[in-house]
Scaffold this motif. Structure first.
Motif, mmCIF file in Angstrom:
data_model
loop_
_atom_site.group_PDB
_atom_site.id
_atom_site.type_symbol
_atom_site.label_atom_id
_atom_site.label_comp_id
_atom_site.label_asym_id
_atom_site.label_seq_id
_atom_site.Cartn_x
_atom_site.Cartn_y
_atom_site.Cartn_z
ATOM 1 N N GLU A 62 0.833 -1.202 0.000
ATOM 2 C CA GLU A 62 0.000 0.000 0.000
ATOM 3 C C GLU A 62 0.866 1.250 0.000
ATOM 4 O OE1 GLU A 62 -1.345 -2.802 1.497
ATOM 5 O OE2 GLU A 62 -2.831 -2.699 -0.113
ATOM 6 N N LYS A 63 1.987 1.182 0.755
ATOM 7 C CA LYS A 63 2.851 2.372 0.861
ATOM 8 C C LYS A 63 4.007 2.354 -0.142
ATOM 9 C CE LYS A 63 1.969 3.144 5.752
ATOM 10 N NZ LYS A 63 2.347 2.450 6.975
ATOM 11 N N GLY A 64 4.144 1.293 -0.908
ATOM 12 C CA GLY A 64 5.249 1.226 -1.884
ATOM 13 C C GLY A 64 6.601 1.090 -1.207
ATOM 14 N N ILE A 65 6.652 0.281 -0.124
ATOM 15 C CA ILE A 65 7.928 0.093 0.594
ATOM 16 C C ILE A 65 8.523 -1.269 0.227
ATOM 17 C CG2 ILE A 65 8.951 -0.300 2.893
ATOM 18 C CD1 ILE A 65 6.879 1.669 4.003
ATOM 19 N N LEU A 66 9.821 -1.282 -0.026
ATOM 20 C CA LEU A 66 10.560 -2.540 -0.231
ATOM 21 C C LEU A 66 11.881 -2.407 0.523
ATOM 22 C CD1 LEU A 66 11.357 -5.249 -1.602
ATOM 23 C CD2 LEU A 66 12.019 -3.931 -3.622
ATOM 24 N N ARG A 67 12.133 -3.342 1.427
ATOM 25 C CA ARG A 67 13.401 -3.320 2.178
ATOM 26 C C ARG A 67 14.022 -4.707 2.170
ATOM 27 N NH1 ARG A 67 10.463 -1.071 7.195
ATOM 28 N NH2 ARG A 67 9.824 0.968 6.446
ATOM 29 N N GLY A 305 0.497 -3.419 -13.062
ATOM 30 C CA GLY A 305 -0.216 -4.229 -12.076
ATOM 31 C C GLY A 305 0.742 -5.090 -11.271
ATOM 32 N N HIS A 306 0.337 -5.372 -10.076
ATOM 33 C CA HIS A 306 1.150 -6.222 -9.213
ATOM 34 C C HIS A 306 0.265 -6.813 -8.131
ATOM 35 C CE1 HIS A 306 4.407 -7.597 -6.650
ATOM 36 N NE2 HIS A 306 5.167 -7.492 -7.716
ATOM 37 N N ARG A 307 0.530 -8.062 -7.781
ATOM 38 C CA ARG A 307 -0.256 -8.711 -6.739
ATOM 39 C C ARG A 307 -0.129 -7.975 -5.405
ATOM 40 N NH1 ARG A 307 -1.990 -13.883 -5.718
ATOM 41 N NH2 ARG A 307 -2.917 -13.726 -7.774
ATOM 42 N N VAL A 308 1.018 -7.430 -5.107
ATOM 43 C CA VAL A 308 1.237 -6.827 -3.788
ATOM 44 C C VAL A 308 1.202 -5.296 -3.835
ATOM 45 C CG1 VAL A 308 2.829 -6.689 -1.838
ATOM 46 C CG2 VAL A 308 2.612 -8.832 -3.091
ATOM 47 N N TYR A 309 1.844 -4.686 -4.816
ATOM 48 C CA TYR A 309 1.878 -3.208 -4.860
ATOM 49 C C TYR A 309 0.542 -2.668 -5.358
ATOM 50 C CZ TYR A 309 6.891 -3.631 -4.253
ATOM 51 O OH TYR A 309 8.128 -3.939 -3.778
ATOM 52 N N LYS A 310 -0.114 -1.884 -4.511
ATOM 53 C CA LYS A 310 -1.396 -1.321 -4.913
ATOM 54 C C LYS A 310 -1.337 0.208 -4.883
ATOM 55 C CE LYS A 310 -3.144 -5.354 -5.504
ATOM 56 N NZ LYS A 310 -3.137 -5.878 -6.872
ATOM 57 N N ASN A 311 -0.150 0.744 -4.934
ATOM 58 C CA ASN A 311 0.024 2.194 -4.978
ATOM 59 C C ASN A 311 1.104 2.514 -6.003
ATOM 60 O OD1 ASN A 311 0.535 4.863 -4.490
ATOM 61 N ND2 ASN A 311 0.272 4.714 -2.301
ATOM 62 N N PHE A 312 2.315 2.096 -5.726
ATOM 63 C CA PHE A 312 3.359 2.137 -6.747
ATOM 64 C C PHE A 312 4.411 1.105 -6.402
ATOM 65 C CE2 PHE A 312 6.902 4.149 -4.537
ATOM 66 C CZ PHE A 312 6.280 4.772 -3.453
ATOM 67 N N ASP A 313 5.168 0.696 -7.423
ATOM 68 C CA ASP A 313 6.262 -0.260 -7.240
ATOM 69 C C ASP A 313 7.541 0.572 -7.111
ATOM 70 O OD1 ASP A 313 8.377 -2.014 -7.678
ATOM 71 O OD2 ASP A 313 7.326 -3.222 -9.184
ATOM 72 N N PRO A 314 8.181 0.581 -5.937
ATOM 73 C CA PRO A 314 9.348 1.462 -5.762
ATOM 74 C C PRO A 314 10.472 1.143 -6.733
ATOM 75 C CG PRO A 314 9.187 -0.122 -3.942
ATOM 76 C CD PRO A 314 7.935 -0.264 -4.753
ATOM 77 N N ARG A 315 10.544 -0.127 -7.167
ATOM 78 C CA ARG A 315 11.597 -0.507 -8.119
ATOM 79 C C ARG A 315 11.348 0.159 -9.472
ATOM 80 N NH1 ARG A 315 10.410 -6.701 -8.069
ATOM 81 N NH2 ARG A 315 8.392 -5.751 -8.437
ATOM 82 N N ALA A 316 10.061 0.306 -9.833
ATOM 83 C CA ALA A 316 9.732 0.912 -11.127
ATOM 84 C C ALA A 316 10.194 2.372 -11.156
ATOM 85 C CB ALA A 316 8.236 0.811 -11.383
ATOM 86 N N ARG A 317 10.021 3.077 -10.023
ATOM 87 C CA ARG A 317 10.440 4.486 -9.970
ATOM 88 C C ARG A 317 11.945 4.605 -10.192
ATOM 89 N NH1 ARG A 317 7.118 7.570 -5.185
ATOM 90 N NH2 ARG A 317 5.181 7.653 -6.354
ATOM 91 N N ILE A 318 12.695 3.709 -9.492
ATOM 92 C CA ILE A 318 14.163 3.778 -9.596
ATOM 93 C C ILE A 318 14.588 3.422 -11.015
ATOM 94 C CG2 ILE A 318 16.346 2.861 -8.692
ATOM 95 C CD1 ILE A 318 14.801 2.190 -6.073
ATOM 96 N N ILE A 319 13.972 2.396 -11.566
ATOM 97 C CA ILE A 319 14.356 1.945 -12.911
ATOM 98 C C ILE A 319 14.034 3.006 -13.952
ATOM 99 C CG2 ILE A 319 13.679 0.341 -14.751
ATOM 100 C CD1 ILE A 319 14.142 -1.881 -13.046
ATOM 101 N N LYS A 320 12.902 3.682 -13.783
ATOM 102 C CA LYS A 320 12.545 4.717 -14.760
ATOM 103 C C LYS A 320 13.612 5.813 -14.766
ATOM 104 C CE LYS A 320 9.036 7.911 -16.268
ATOM 105 N NZ LYS A 320 7.860 8.696 -15.942
ATOM 106 N N THR A 321 14.006 6.271 -13.568
ATOM 107 C CA THR A 321 15.039 7.322 -13.469
ATOM 108 C C THR A 321 16.347 6.812 -14.074
ATOM 109 O OG1 THR A 321 13.987 7.871 -11.400
ATOM 110 C CG2 THR A 321 16.082 8.943 -11.823
ATOM 111 N N GLN A 322 16.696 5.571 -13.754
ATOM 112 C CA GLN A 322 17.922 4.977 -14.308
ATOM 113 C C GLN A 322 17.868 4.944 -15.837
ATOM 114 O OE1 GLN A 322 20.826 3.220 -13.410
ATOM 115 N NE2 GLN A 322 20.676 4.159 -11.394
ATOM 116 N N ALA A 323 16.718 4.530 -16.369
ATOM 117 C CA ALA A 323 16.583 4.426 -17.831
ATOM 118 C C ALA A 323 16.780 5.801 -18.470
ATOM 119 C CB ALA A 323 15.214 3.845 -18.200
#
Ligand code: CMC
Length: 428
Positions: A62-67, A305-323
Motif C-alpha cells: 500500500e505504501k510502496g515500501i521494499l526493504r 499491475g502487481h499482486r502486492v503493490y497497490k500504490n506504486f512499485d518502488p523498483r519501477a520508480r528507480i528503474i525509470k530514473t535509471q533508464a
C-alpha cells in the motif's frame, strides 16, 4: 488487538492464534484448523495466505515500501552494489570490507564452467529459449559438484551459493554466444561481477569489450533491484522444491522455470514486444489502452499491475530514473522510452487502471535499460534470473536451515466424480 481470532463453524467455536510480524503485520494461524475442525481454508492464488515467516525482505504494497533485511531499496540502489546486496540477503547483515572481498573472490574463483558444461550448450539447437537452457544448465551443476549437495555445513553452502550466483552469469553469456554461433569468452579474473558479464557477452577473440562505466553501474543497479521480492511465484517455487529436501541447484533451476512465465519475469520481454507492436502497427496509445480495457482481444497492459503493490512499485520508480539517465548520458535515442512514458501517462489517468490500482511495475522500464546495455530482448528474463539468484538462495537457506520449514504440501477441495466402477476395455 486480541491475540486470537474466533471462528464459528456450526455450534462450535475455534480460537485461532494471531501471529504478529516485526512490522505489525497480523496473520491468523490456522495450522491446527483441519486437525481440530476437519475444515481447510481455500485461497486460490494464495493472495491471503502466508506460506512462511521470513526475516529477509519486507514489502508494504500500500505504501510502496521494499526493504532487504530492513534497508530501503532506494538507499541500496544509491549506495550499494549487487554483490554486497547478495551478501546482505544471504547472511542477513552488511559485510565488512574483508567479508565483501572474500565473497567477491569466491565468486571470481568459481565463475568458470567445467569444459563438459561448455559442450552441454552444443546439444541445444539454435534459437533455443534461453530460460530453458539456463534451467537445464543450472540443474546439471548437481552432476559436477556432488560434494555441494549436502549443504548443512555453512562453508559448503557458501561455496554452493557463490558458484551459482557467479556461474548463472557465465551460463547466460555462453548461451547467448552459442546461439549467435560466436566464440565463447571465458570470465576474466580481474573484472568485477558486472564488467565480467559485458566481457563474456560482448568481447570478441580480437577485441575486448570495454563497457562505459555508466552502463556497468546501470546493470549493477538493475540486478540489485531484482535481488529479492519475498514470496513471489518463483521464490515460492524455490522454497517448495527445497522443502522436499531437494538440493540448491535443483531448487533454483525450478525457480528459473517459474520465472519464465509472462505474468512473472517474462513480463519484461512481453513489455518490449507490446511496445514494438504498438510502434509497428502505428496505432495510438489511447486505442491500445482501449483494447486492453475492452478485454475482447485478451491483452493486458504488460508491465502494469502487481499482486502486492497497490500504490506504486518502488523498483519501477528507480528503474525509470535509471533508464532516463542511461539514455541521456549515453546519448541514445530509443523511441520505446517515449512510447512507454506516453502509455504510462494515459493509463495512470484512466479510471480502469485507477480503480484496479494498476501501476507500472519493475518490468515496465527495465527493457529500456537492457536494450541500452545491448542485451537482446529474448535474454531479458535471463537477466531477471541473474538478479533474483541471491534472493532465491537466501530464501532456500532460511527455509531449510533457519526456520526448518516442513515439506510444503497444500490441500485441495476435490470437485471430480465420486467413486466410480472400472469398466473393462472391451465393454467401453
Ligand atoms: N492490464 C490490464 N488489466 C489488468 C492488468 C493489466 N496489466 N493487471 C490486472 N488487470 C485487471 C484484471 O483484468 C482484473 O480486472 P477485473 O477485476 O475486471 O477482472 C483486475 O485487474 C485484477 O487482476 P488480477 O489478475 O486478479 O490481479 P493479480 O494480482 O492476480 O495479477 C499480475 C497480478 C501482475 C499477474 C497482473 O497485474 C498482470 O497480469 N500484469 C501484467 C503482467 C506483468 O506485468 N507481470 C509482472 C509483474 S512484476 C514482476 C514480477 O514480480 O514478476
Amino acid at each position: 488487538m486480541s491475540d486470537s481470532a474466533r471462528l464459528q463453524l456450526g455450534d462450535k467455536t475455534y480460537d485461532l492464534p494471531i501471529v504478529v510480524g516485526s512490522e505489525d503485520e497480523h496473520a491468523i494461524d490456522i495450522s491446527k484448523l483441519r486437525a481440530e475442525s476437519g475444515y481447510i481454508t481455500l485461497d486460490e492464488g494464495y493472495s491471503n495466505t502466508g506460506a512462511c515467516q521470513s526475516a529477509i525482505t519486507y514489502i508494504d504494497g500500500e505504501k510502496g515500501i521494499l526493504r532487504y533485511r530492513g534497508i530501503p531499496i532506494e538507499t541500496l540502489a544509491e549506495h550499494s552494489s549487487f554483490v554486497e546486496v547478495a551478501y546482505l540477503l544471504i547472511w542477513g547483515c552488511l559485510p565488512t570490507k574483508e567479508q565483501l572481498d572474500t565473497f567477491s573472490e569466491l565468486m571470481t574463483k568459481h565463475s568458470f564452467l567445467r569444459e563438459q558444461i561448455r559442450h552441454h550448450f552444443e546439444v541445444f539447437p539454435p534459437g533455443s529459449p534461453p530460460m530453458a537452457v539456463l534451467s537445464a544448465a543450472l540443474n546439471s551443476l548437481a552432476c559436477f559438484y556432488p560434494e555441494l549437495l549436502d549443504t548443512e555445513d555453512v562453508d559448503v553452502f557458501e561455496e554452493a551459493a557463490a558458484r551459482i550466483i557467479s556461474k548463472v552469469r557465465t551460463i547466460a553469456a555462453y548461451s547467448y554466444k552459442h546461439d549467435m554461433g560466436h566464440y565463447l569468452v571465458y570470465p576474466h579474473p580481474e573484472k568485477n561481477f558486472c564488467e565480467n558479464f559485458f566481457h563474456m557477452m560482448f568481447s570478441e577473440p580480437y577485441k575486448d569489450a570495454e563497457p562505459n562505466p555508466v552502463l556497468v553501474r546501470a546493470l549493477d543497479v538493475l540486478l540489485l533491484l531484482h535481488a529479492d521480492h519475498e514470496q513471489n511465484c518463483s521464490t515460492s517455487t524455490v522454497r517448495m522444491v527445497g522443502s522436499s529436501g531437494a538440493n540448491l541447484f535443483a531448487s533454483v533451476s525450478a525457480g528459473v522455470s517459474a520465472l519464465w512465465g509472462p505474468l512473472h519475469g517474462g513480463a519484461n520481454v512481453a513489455v518490449v514486444d507490446m511496445l514494438e507492436t504498438i510502434q509497428a502497427q502505428g496505432i495510438s496509445v489511447k486505442d491500445y489502452v482501449q483494447q486492453v480495457k475492452d478485454k475482447k482481444a485478451g491483452i493486458r497492459l504488460m508491465g502494469f499491475g502487481h499482486r502486492v503493490y497497490k500504490n506504486f512499485d518502488p523498483r519501477a520508480r528507480i528503474i525509470k530514473t535509471q533508464a532516463e539517465n542511461v539514455l541521456a548520458q549515453m546519448d541514445i535515442k530509443d523511441p520505446l522510452l517515449g512510447l512507454a512514458e506516453e502509455l504510462e501517462g494515459v493509463a495512470l489517468e484512466d479510471d480502469y487502471f485507477i480503480e484496479r490500482k494498476l501501476y507500472p511495475n519493475v518490468d515496465f522500464y527495465s527493457g529500456v535499460i537492457l536494450r541500452a546495455l545491448g542485451v537482446p530482448t529474448r535474454m531479458f528474463t535471463v537477466m531477471f534470473a541473474i538478479g533474483r539468484m541471491p534472493g532465491w538462495i537466501a530464501q532456500w537457506y532460511e527455509d531449510r536451515f533457519i526456520t526448518h520449514g516442513k515439506i510444503q504440501r497444500p490441500r485441495q477441495v476435490y470437485t471430480g466424480p465420486t467413486e466410480m466402477c472400472y469398466v473393462p476395455l472391451e465393454e467401453r
